[in-house]
Design a protein around this motif. Structure first.
Motif: not given
Lengths: 482, 333
Positions: B110, B113-114, B117-118, B127
């Motif tokens: 995760l 990839e996460m 996102q931001r 992360w």
């Protein structure tokens, strides 16, 4: 709790610890409930991705580039979630239900290995290309990659459902002794793979995945259209989702009806639980049921319910045409599944299914009149309905899985016999709590990500969105290089 | 019998159970090699402060990690398909280690990839922790589990823990070699240093492990280690590791990568040698006793082998598409 009670609380065998069996079942049920949402997202979204990618490569406009890029991002996030929640699934056969893995190994091992080799790899490899390779491969290879990702997702469901269908209607094996244990020996591969349940389950599941994704696409599109009426790209997506629902939602109802008859034939106990049919005799079909009191929620018996019922139709369905046919009641069995959960889950799923048909017809009517983006009421309803596909999909699975209890392999092995004998209540409770905490976090993250993607899209469209979308988690310790 | 193509009462070839033992070990080798360098990237990531360098690492990791990770599923499911009793006992007898390992994989996967996102400092930092922590714990726990399996040793014992540490260090070696081959100049020099230190640590770890095992004769492994094949594998590992370091110092990074990737493969070979003919030492179960019936094994052979070849082919395709050096933000074409 007083301090003196603490040493007791730390000793094993405590009351707050669940039994290994209950904790294992809760853990498997919880982890699969989260996994299935992401797994079916891949299955359902795949055809949309293929379509958007193909249109993107074929047409000049930027519309489909936007749709492709947006939904590929959703797909990628969903796929990662699906992978990380899927690996614990395959491990839990061994960690929590080793007797099941050992008894059924010859029958389920092959399909699970084929899933990894034929489907999972395919999806993972070509998703890498789809996400990172736009500039590195030709248009043709790029579209092909999107198709292969889709094929991977659908094949994955195929092999997994072979395993599950075998557990519902096991065929093609005989029980033999091996290493001091009675295990299933494969005798007929075709019969074992294509059990009576297999095609029913596959069609119902894939279609449910497409319906759920269509509702999600419709909800997201409706939200963006609601914020900006002339967003052509999202009007297109909304129209597409409505058209997909117009085909898939009624199909699911027709197919589900026939599927129900098949369940009555092959798993009469489950069928009886779905209808809370206790006494052997003619069965009514309860179209609608409302609990008269709290008791009826946990113990749905006809006398506790206000029902709209069709007399004898349960018999008619189960027997294929005879209103007076005898349907075995739950009292005939020594051990029954939790009837209330099966009964209410089934009603919830069916009710939602009809709601989706209604929504599809409403949307279809508006498309026909060219007023899809004008009806506030339709847009709001569609936004509200966006998670409901998954609610129906999950309750459908509860009917299938809880309805099969006490069996893990119908008629062959009970769930209680499948649980690990070396597992302690302490270990099982600990990991259950861990999975609950981590997966709740996972779901919140997934929802955050979706929200951000939608907000980014709105900004792109020039809609003013507040900046209120920072991460409000606790602040991590700051190091010197900040 | 419905299918005349399949032999019902006899294996397609006599040695099919042994071949399947080899195939399962091959999947293990693929997993330790490929996801091993992913773990290495994750651990080395902790040494980077610069956002651009972090991005470079993640760009090298992004397109391939997921496919690499699937090898653990292939390993597990093939073990289940061919030796169901072993699969179920290995996992059930090492409950917390197994669950800990899959959760470490979850956080590792995760993380990157996460993170993307931001664009938010705090979000990214979280992360990053997830990525680094998962990348360290996954090989440690998997190695410890493998040590318990092979040596029939308790979790908190030298053989089990040293196997865990061995897997961590060899992952750093392959990770450093992979990244060095993928990046240029200054960063490469830096990574090379980590790679060589990790190689040394790995060699010390392996020697310590084997010494412990031989001296205490854990799980009767001494004979294997001191046998000719066992000795050859150990000596080959030492030579490969040494040669790799020399190649790294000379700046021959692709050759270094090749030799580094051989290390986890040799480790898997050693695992296979230590086990065979037993497949689950705690119960003394042998390959022949644990294997499924002829029909089931023939079926997974006929359907599974072509699929496996296809997988290898599209891995070649994947690494072909994403070959060449990477710089932050995207692949250079």
């Amino acid at each position: 709790m007083s301090l003196t009670a603490l040493p007791g609380a730390l000793s094993p065998g405590l009351t707050f610890l669940l039994s290994p069996e209950l904790a294992s079942r809760a853990q498997f049920g919880w982890t699969i409930s989260v996994h299935i949402v992401f797994a079916s997202l891949s299955v359902g979204l795949a055809p949309f991705i293929v379509y958007f990618t193909w249109k993107d490569v074929r047409t000049d406009g930027e519309q489909f580039t936007r749709l492709r890029s947006f939904w590929v991002k959703v797909f990628a996030a969903g796929f990662v979630m699906g992978t990380v929640t899927g690996i614990p699934m395959s491990f839990q056969f061994g960690t929590n239900f080793p007797q099941f893995a050992e008894v059924a190994g010859e029958l389920i091992g092959g399909p699970l290995a084929f899933e990894a080799k034929m489907a999972f790899f395919l999806e993972a490899v070509f998703l890498g290309v789809l996400l990172f390779g736009r500039e590195r491969v030709s248009d043709r290879t790029y579209v092909l990659s999107s198709v292969l990702v889709g094929v991977g997702a659908w094949l994955s469901a195929f092999w997994i459902l072979i395993v599950n269908a075998w557990m519902q209607t096991p065929r093609g094996y005989e029980m033999v002794m091996r290493n001091g244990m009675e295990v299933a020996k494969l005798t007929d591969p075709l019969a074992a793979f294509f059990t009576p349940r297999m095609t029913w389950m596959y069609v119902h599941m894939v279609n449910a995945s497409v319906i759920s994704v269509a509702l999600l696409v419709a909800g997201v599109s409706a939200y963006i259209v609601w914020k900006k009426r002339d967003a052509a790209t999202w009007n297109t997506a909304l129209r597409l989702a409505v058209l997909v629902l117009l085909v898939t939602a009624p199909l699911q109802a027709v197919h589900g009806d026939a599927y129900g008859r098949h369940v009555a034939e092959t798993q009469p106990q489950k069928f009886a639980a779905m209808e809370a049919h206790y006494e052997t005799g003619t069965a009514d079909l309860h179209l609608l049921a409302f609990p008269k009191g709290v008791d009826a929620i946990t113990d749905p018996k006809a006398e506790n319910l206000l029902t709209v019922s069709l007399p004898g139709v349960g018999s008619f369905l189960a027997s294929g045409g005879d209103f007076d046919a005898e349907v075995l009641g739950l009292h005939e069995y020594e051990e029954n599944p939790p009837v209330a959960m099966v009964f209410w889950s089934f009603r919830f799923m069916v009710g939602l299914g009809f709601l989706f048909i209604g929504l599809a017809l409403w949307g279809g009517y508006l498309v026909y009149n060219g007023r899809l983006s004008e009806s506030d009421r339709f847009l709001k309803t569609t936004i509200a309905a966006s998670p409901l596909g998954y609610a129906a999909l999950l309750t459908g699975w509860y009917v299938t899985e809880i309805g099969r209890q006490p069996w893990v392999i119908q008629g062959e092995l009970k769930t209680s016999e499948a649980v690990s004998s070396t597992l302690t209540g302490m270990e099982a409770t600990l990991t259950l709590v861990g999975f609950v905490v981590i997966y709740v976090g996972l779901i919140s993250v997934a929802l955050y990500v979706l929200r951000w993607l939608v907000r980014d899209e709105l900004r792109e469209l020039g809609v003013r969105v507040s900046d209120d979308d920072r991460w409000y988690g606790p602040v991590p310790k700051v190091t010197r290089d900040d | 019998m419905t299918d005349p193509l399949l032999l019902v009462d006899a294996y397609l070839v006599d040695a099919l159970p042994e071949i399947w033992f080899g195939v399962v070990m091959f999947a293990l080798a693929m997993y330790l090699t490929l996801d091993g360098f992913d773990f290495g990237i994750g651990m080395l990531y902790a040494t980077r402060d610069d956002e651009h360098e972090k991005e470079t690492f993640l760009t090298a990791f992004g397109p391939v990690w997921d496919a690499n990770e699937v090898w653990v599923v292939a390993f597990g499911t093939m073990l289940l398909a061919a030796f169901p009793g072993v699969y179920s006992r290995v996992l059930a007898d090492h409950y917390l280690l197994s669950i800990g390992f899959v959760l470490a994989l979850l956080f590792r996967g995760l993380g990157p990839e996460m993170r993307e996102q931001r664009d938010d400092e705090r979000w990214k930092r979280y992360w990053d922790y997830s990525f680094v922590g998962g990348s360290f714990l996954a090989p440690l726990l998997f190695g410890t589990l493998a040590g318990r399996w092979v040596f029939d040793a308790p979790t908190l014992s030298l053989p089990a823990l040293l196997t865990g540490v061995g897997l961590v260090t060899v992952s750093v070696v392959t990770g450093a070699a992979f990244l060095t081959a993928k990046t240029g100049s200054q960063l490469a020099l830096d990574l090379r240093r980590y790679g060589i230190v990790a190689t040394l640590a790995y060699l010390i770890g392996v020697v310590a492990l084997l010494t412990t095992v031989v001296v205490t004769d854990t799980g009767g492994a001494a004979d294997t280690v001191l046998s000719l094949p066992g000795g050859v594998v150990v000596v080959l590992s030492v030579i490969t590791a040494g040669a790799g370091s020399v190649l790294a110092l000379r700046g021959e990074y692709r050759a270094w990568l090749a030799s580094a990737l051989a290390l986890p493969a040799l480790l898997s070979l050693l695992v296979a040698l230590l086990l065979y003919p037993t497949i689950y030492p705690p119960t003394g179960l042998t390959v022949r006793e644990a294997v499924v019936s002829p029909l089931a094994l023939n079926l997974v052979t006929i359907l599974g082998f072509p699929a496996l070849l296809l997988v290898l082919w599209y891995f070649k395709f994947l690494y072909g598409v994403f070959s060449g050096p990477v710089e932050g933000g995207g692949y250079e074409t």
